[in-house]
Design a protein around this motif. Structure first.
Motif, short mmCIF file in Angstrom:
data_model
loop_
_atom_site.label_atom_id
_atom_site.label_comp_id
_atom_site.label_asym_id
_atom_site.label_seq_id
_atom_site.Cartn_x
_atom_site.Cartn_y
_atom_site.Cartn_z
N THR A 1 0.81 -1.22 0.00
CA THR A 1 0.00 0.00 0.00
C THR A 1 0.84 1.27 0.00
OG1 THR A 1 -1.71 -1.18 1.21
CG2 THR A 1 -1.84 1.21 1.24
N GLN B 1 -13.98 4.06 6.86
CA GLN B 1 -13.28 3.54 8.04
C GLN B 1 -13.29 2.01 8.08
OE1 GLN B 1 -15.22 6.08 7.97
NE2 GLN B 1 -14.35 7.80 9.11
N ASP B 2 -14.39 1.44 7.60
CA ASP B 2 -14.50 -0.02 7.61
C ASP B 2 -13.38 -0.69 6.84
OD1 ASP B 2 -16.85 0.63 8.75
OD2 ASP B 2 -18.14 -0.13 7.14
N HIS B 3 -12.83 0.04 5.87
CA HIS B 3 -11.87 -0.58 4.96
C HIS B 3 -10.43 -0.15 5.24
CE1 HIS B 3 -15.43 -1.80 2.82
NE2 HIS B 3 -15.80 -0.55 2.71
N ALA B 4 -10.28 0.67 6.29
CA ALA B 4 -8.99 1.31 6.51
C ALA B 4 -7.85 0.30 6.70
CB ALA B 4 -9.06 2.25 7.71
N THR B 5 -8.15 -0.82 7.29
CA THR B 5 -7.07 -1.77 7.58
C THR B 5 -7.02 -2.94 6.59
OG1 THR B 5 -8.53 -2.96 9.09
CG2 THR B 5 -7.10 -1.27 10.05
N ASP B 6 -7.85 -2.88 5.58
CA ASP B 6 -7.90 -3.97 4.59
C ASP B 6 -6.85 -3.73 3.50
OD1 ASP B 6 -8.48 -5.72 2.56
OD2 ASP B 6 -10.64 -5.39 2.61
N PRO B 7 -5.86 -4.59 3.40
CA PRO B 7 -4.81 -4.38 2.40
C PRO B 7 -5.33 -4.55 0.96
CG PRO B 7 -4.49 -6.48 3.52
CD PRO B 7 -5.62 -5.79 4.20
#
Ligand code: GDP
Length: 317
Positions: free
Chosen positions: A21, A107-113
Motif C-alpha cells: 500500500t 473507516q470499515d476498509h482502513a485496515t484492509d490491504p
C-alpha cells in the motif's frame, strides 16, 4: 535522471504491484505533485495497465455517494476483488488526503490491504481532472486493483468529466432532493450507464424510479445499445448492492462484446495525451526563456504589430 533514481522507480512499481500500500500511495503522490520522475513512473506502469474496471460514481451532493462507495467496496471485497478508490474533488485546489479523507466513509476498509483509498484534489497547478485523475487511475490499474472507483466529491462540471474517464458510470439519485430528477442537471441523464436510486428506505424512491425510467425511455438510443438499468439501494444497510455489482458485471461484458470498451478508452487516452501535450507547450512558453513569451506576443497583438495567427505561429515554433 540518474540510474539510481531509475532503479528507485522500478523498485517502487514492483512493490506497488506486489500489493504494498505504501508504494501505491507514494506513486499517487508523485502524480499529484507532478514529480520529476513521473515520466519514468508512467513508462514503468504502461505494460501493466488496462485490466481494471474503472467505475465512476456521481450524483448530487447528499445523495449517498460516499456511503454507496463504501458499501460497494464491501460487496466487491466479498467477491474477492481488490479495490482502489479515488475520491476526487474537482472544485478544490487543495491537495491532500487528510482534508477530504474524513468525508469518505471508508473507516470499515482502513485496515484492509485489498482496498486502497485516496482523496485527491485535482484543480491543481497542472490543471484539472483531465491530467491527474487518469494518471492516478493508471497507477491503481497497473498496481493490480481489479476495480478502480472514481467518486466525485465536488459539484459542477465534474459529473460529465467523470463519465469521460470511466468505463462504467453510476449515477446516484435519491428521494427528497428538492424537485427530484427534473431538478438534476440535464447532463446527468445522458451519462449514466447504471442508475441507482439510493435511500430506498425513504418515501418517494418508487416515484424517483418511475421518473427516471420515463426520462431514460425518452432519450433515443440506437438499436442494440445499452439500456441503463435502475437499481434501488439502501447503502448503509448494503441493500441492493449485490444487484449493483451484477449490473456492473453485465455492463462490463456488454462493453467488451460491442467494442465500446476500446472506443471509450481510446477517447480517454486521446484526452490524456492532449492534456499532457498542452501542459508541455504551456510550460515551454511560460518557463524556459525566463520571461513570458505569451505576454510579449499578447502585447504585440494589442498594439497592432502582429495578428493573432502570426503570434500563435511564433508561440508554437
Ligand atoms: P454524498 O454527499 O453523496 O457523498 O452522501 P453521503 O454518503 O455523505 O450521505 C449523505 C447522508 O445520507 C448521510 O447522512 C448518510 O448517512 C445518509 N444516507 C446515505 N445512504 C442512505 C440511505 O440509503 N438511506 C438513508 N436513510 N440515509 C442514507
Amino acid at each position: 535522471m540518474s540510474p539510481r533514481a531509475d532503479q528507485d522507480v522500478d523498485d517502487l512499481v514492483a512493490r506497488a504491484r506486489a500489493g504494498e500500500t505504501r508504494a501505491v500511495a507514494r506513486l499517487v503522490s508523485m502524480v499529484e505533485d507532478a514529480a520529476p520522475q513521473l515520466r519514468e513512473v508512467m513508462a514503468a506502469l504502461a505494460p501493466h495497465a488496462g485490466h481494471a474496471h474503472v467505475v465512476g460514481i456521481t450524483g448530487p451532493p447528499g445523495v449517498g455517494k460516499s456511503t454507496t462507495t463504501s458499501a460497494l467496496v464491501t460487496e466487491l471485497r466479498a467477491a474477492g476483488r481488490r479495490i482502489g478508490v479515488l475520491a476526487v474533488d474537482p472544485s478544490s485546489p487543495f491537495s491532500g488526503g487528510a482534508l477530504l479523507g474524513d468525508r469518505v466513509r471508508m473507516q470499515d476498509h482502513a485496515t484492509d490491504p485489498g482496498v486502497f483509498i485516496r482523496s485527491m484534489a485535482s484543480r491543481g497547478h497542472l490543471g484539472g481532472l483531465s491530467w491527474t485523475t487518469p494518471q492516478a487511475m493508471r497507477v491503481l490499474d497497473a498496481a493490480g486493483f481489479d476495480t478502480v472507483i472514481v467518486e466525485t466529491v465536488g459539484v459542477g462540471q465534474s459529473e460529465v468529466e467523470i463519465a469521460a474517464l470511466a468505463d462504467t458510470t453510476l449515477v446516484l439519485m435519491a428521494p427528497g432532493l428538492g424537485d427530484g430528477v427534473q431538478a438534476a442537471k440535464a447532463g446527468i441523464l445522458e451519462i449514466g450507464d447504471i442508475y441507482v436510486v439510493n435511500k430506498a428506505d425513504r418515501d418517494g424512491a418508487e416515484q424517483v424510479r418511475r421518473e427516471l425510467r420515463s426520462m431514460i425511455a425518452l432519450g433515443d438510443r440506437p438499436e442494440g445499445h445499452w439500456k441503463p438499468p435502475i437499481v434501488l439501494t439502501v447503502a448503509p444497510a448494503g441493500r441492493g448492492l449485490d444487484e449493483v455489482v451484477a449490473e456492473l458485471g453485465r455492463h462490463r461484458a456488454w462493453l467488451e462484446e460491442t467494442g465500446e470498451l476500446a472506443r471509450r478508452r481510446i477517447r480517454r487516452a486521446r484526452e490524456e495525451i492532449e492534456a499532457i501535450a498542452v501542459a508541455g507547450l504551456r510550460a515551454h512558453w511560460e518557463g524556459v526563456s525566463g520571461h513570458d513569451d505569451l505576454d510579449a506576443l499578447a502585447q504585440a497583438v494589442v498594439a497592432g504589430e502582429k495578428d493573432p495567427y502570426a503570434a500563435a505561429d511564433e508561440l508554437l515554433s
